[in-house]
Design an enzyme around this catalytic site. Structure first.
Site, PDB file in Angstrom:
ATOM      1  N   GLY A 122       0.832  -1.193   0.000  1.00 18.20           N
ATOM      2  CA  GLY A 122       0.000   0.000   0.000  1.00 18.20           C
ATOM      3  C   GLY A 122       0.866   1.241   0.000  1.00 18.20           C
ATOM      4  O   GLY A 122       1.961   1.234   0.567  1.00 18.20           O
ATOM      5  N   GLN A 136       3.231   9.946   0.630  1.00 20.73           N
ATOM      6  CA  GLN A 136       4.510   9.228   0.804  1.00 20.73           C
ATOM      7  C   GLN A 136       5.453   9.446  -0.376  1.00 20.73           C
ATOM      8  O   GLN A 136       6.630   9.068  -0.300  1.00 20.73           O
ATOM      9  CB  GLN A 136       4.272   7.725   0.987  1.00 20.73           C
ATOM     10  CG  GLN A 136       3.539   7.366   2.271  1.00 20.73           C
ATOM     11  CD  GLN A 136       3.349   5.871   2.374  1.00 20.73           C
ATOM     12  OE1 GLN A 136       2.346   5.348   1.898  1.00 20.73           O
ATOM     13  NE2 GLN A 136       4.307   5.177   2.968  1.00 20.73           N
ATOM     14  N   CYS A 192       5.672   0.184   7.232  1.00 17.84           N
ATOM     15  CA  CYS A 192       5.330   1.304   6.348  1.00 17.84           C
ATOM     16  C   CYS A 192       6.564   1.620   5.511  1.00 17.84           C
ATOM     17  O   CYS A 192       7.676   1.657   6.039  1.00 17.84           O
ATOM     18  CB  CYS A 192       4.943   2.522   7.188  1.00 17.84           C
ATOM     19  SG  CYS A 192       4.520   3.985   6.229  1.00 17.84           S
ATOM     20  N   LEU A 193       6.361   1.859   4.221  1.00 17.86           N
ATOM     21  CA  LEU A 193       7.492   2.205   3.347  1.00 17.86           C
ATOM     22  C   LEU A 193       8.187   3.485   3.813  1.00 17.86           C
ATOM     23  O   LEU A 193       9.368   3.675   3.538  1.00 17.86           O
ATOM     24  CB  LEU A 193       7.020   2.353   1.898  1.00 17.86           C
ATOM     25  CG  LEU A 193       6.704   1.038   1.172  1.00 17.86           C
ATOM     26  CD1 LEU A 193       5.985   1.315  -0.139  1.00 17.86           C
ATOM     27  CD2 LEU A 193       7.968   0.224   0.931  1.00 17.86           C
ATOM     28  N   HIS A 195      -4.637   1.912   7.426  1.00 23.18           N
ATOM     29  CA  HIS A 195      -3.264   2.426   7.502  1.00 23.18           C
ATOM     30  C   HIS A 195      -3.053   3.545   6.471  1.00 23.18           C
ATOM     31  O   HIS A 195      -2.524   4.615   6.801  1.00 23.18           O
ATOM     32  CB  HIS A 195      -2.281   1.273   7.261  1.00 23.18           C
ATOM     33  CG  HIS A 195      -0.842   1.675   7.195  1.00 23.18           C
ATOM     34  ND1 HIS A 195       0.079   1.319   8.150  1.00 23.18           N
ATOM     35  CD2 HIS A 195      -0.157   2.410   6.276  1.00 23.18           C
ATOM     36  CE1 HIS A 195       1.256   1.826   7.834  1.00 23.18           C
ATOM     37  NE2 HIS A 195       1.150   2.487   6.694  1.00 23.18           N
ATOM     38  N   GLU A 196      -3.486   3.289   5.232  1.00 20.75           N
ATOM     39  CA  GLU A 196      -3.279   4.273   4.160  1.00 20.75           C
ATOM     40  C   GLU A 196      -4.156   5.504   4.352  1.00 20.75           C
ATOM     41  O   GLU A 196      -3.732   6.626   4.067  1.00 20.75           O
ATOM     42  CB  GLU A 196      -3.527   3.643   2.791  1.00 20.75           C
ATOM     43  CG  GLU A 196      -2.636   2.449   2.435  1.00 20.75           C
ATOM     44  CD  GLU A 196      -1.151   2.701   2.618  1.00 20.75           C
ATOM     45  OE1 GLU A 196      -0.719   3.865   2.527  1.00 20.75           O
ATOM     46  OE2 GLU A 196      -0.415   1.727   2.878  1.00 20.75           O
ATOM     47  N   HIS A 225      -2.586   8.031   6.536  1.00 15.42           N
ATOM     48  CA  HIS A 225      -1.601   8.894   5.858  1.00 15.42           C
ATOM     49  C   HIS A 225      -2.259  10.164   5.320  1.00 15.42           C
ATOM     50  O   HIS A 225      -1.635  11.228   5.299  1.00 15.42           O
ATOM     51  CB  HIS A 225      -0.957   8.153   4.678  1.00 15.42           C
ATOM     52  CG  HIS A 225       0.182   7.241   5.061  1.00 15.42           C
ATOM     53  ND1 HIS A 225       1.342   7.711   5.624  1.00 15.42           N
ATOM     54  CD2 HIS A 225       0.341   5.904   4.933  1.00 15.42           C
ATOM     55  CE1 HIS A 225       2.178   6.693   5.833  1.00 15.42           C
ATOM     56  NE2 HIS A 225       1.587   5.573   5.423  1.00 15.42           N
TER      57      HIS A 225
END
Ligand code: QAP
Ligand code: CO
Length: 173
Positions: free
Chosen positions: A45, A50, A95-96, A137-138, A141
């Site tokens: 994701g 990001q 998380c990236l 989660h996304e 953001h």
């Protein structure tokens, strides 16, 4: 377009992303560039903030039972809103934008969302399992919230210590 992952503690990750109003070539270029970046960095994701674009855009590709992420399973989610949520589940998230750190985070077990696709068509989606977790989660953001912001004081301290060490080791090598 060329995109780079923004990593914690970059302040851009705290930005509240803006609603998408134009479903134009620029949006499509962003989506088309986010997807390969997510796959190449082993993500499931990715939110536009990001990659430094403060718009309410997510791409998701949850691996199937064989661990594959075929391109036709991509979900492009624009302007999502949660309409129903139920239950509770714990999952070890990463998380990236927070590389190499994973912690258990509590989420709703199932969520329903309304969102728009890349052409501005309104859609609904009922999600459970890993997809439901990834959506939450996304969507965090989009509000400038990272999963580490949900940790207890002591877990957050443990994170800051480990992460600082990781950044230092990365700089030295
Ligand atoms: C968010 O996370 C998520 O630390 C997506 O070194 C997390 O794609 C959704 C990643 C948990 C559902 C459950 C993290 C890749 C990828 C790393 C990701 C790393 C390399 C994280
Ligand atoms: Co993330």
């Amino acid at each position: 377009m060329k995109l780079n992952i923004v990593e914690y503690p970059d302040k851009r990750l705290k930005t509240i992303s803006k609603e998408v109003k134009l479903f134009d070539d620029k949006l499509h270029d962003l989506l088309d560039s986010m997807y390969p970046l997510m796959i190449n960095t082993n993500g499931i994701g990715l939110a536009a903030i990001q990659v430094s674009h403060a718009v309410r855009v997510l791409v998701l590709n949850i691996p199937d039972d064989d661990g594959e992420q075929p391109a036709e399973n991509i979900l492009e989610i624009i302007n999502p809103v949660i309409t129903h949520k139920n239950g509770e589940t714990l999952y070890q998230e990463g998380c990236l934008s927070v590389p190499k750190f994973y912690e258990d985070i509590k989420r709703y077990e199932t969520v329903s969302i309304n969102y728009q696709d890349r052409n501005g068509n309104t859609k609904t989606l009922e999600a459970d399992g890993l997809l439901a977790i990834a959506i939450q989660h996304e969507m965090d953001h989009l509000e400038g919230i990272l999963f580490i912001d949900k940790l207890s004081y002591s877990r957050r301290k443990k994170f800051e210590k480990e992460y600082k060490r990781m950044l230092k080791e990365r700089k030295e090598s």
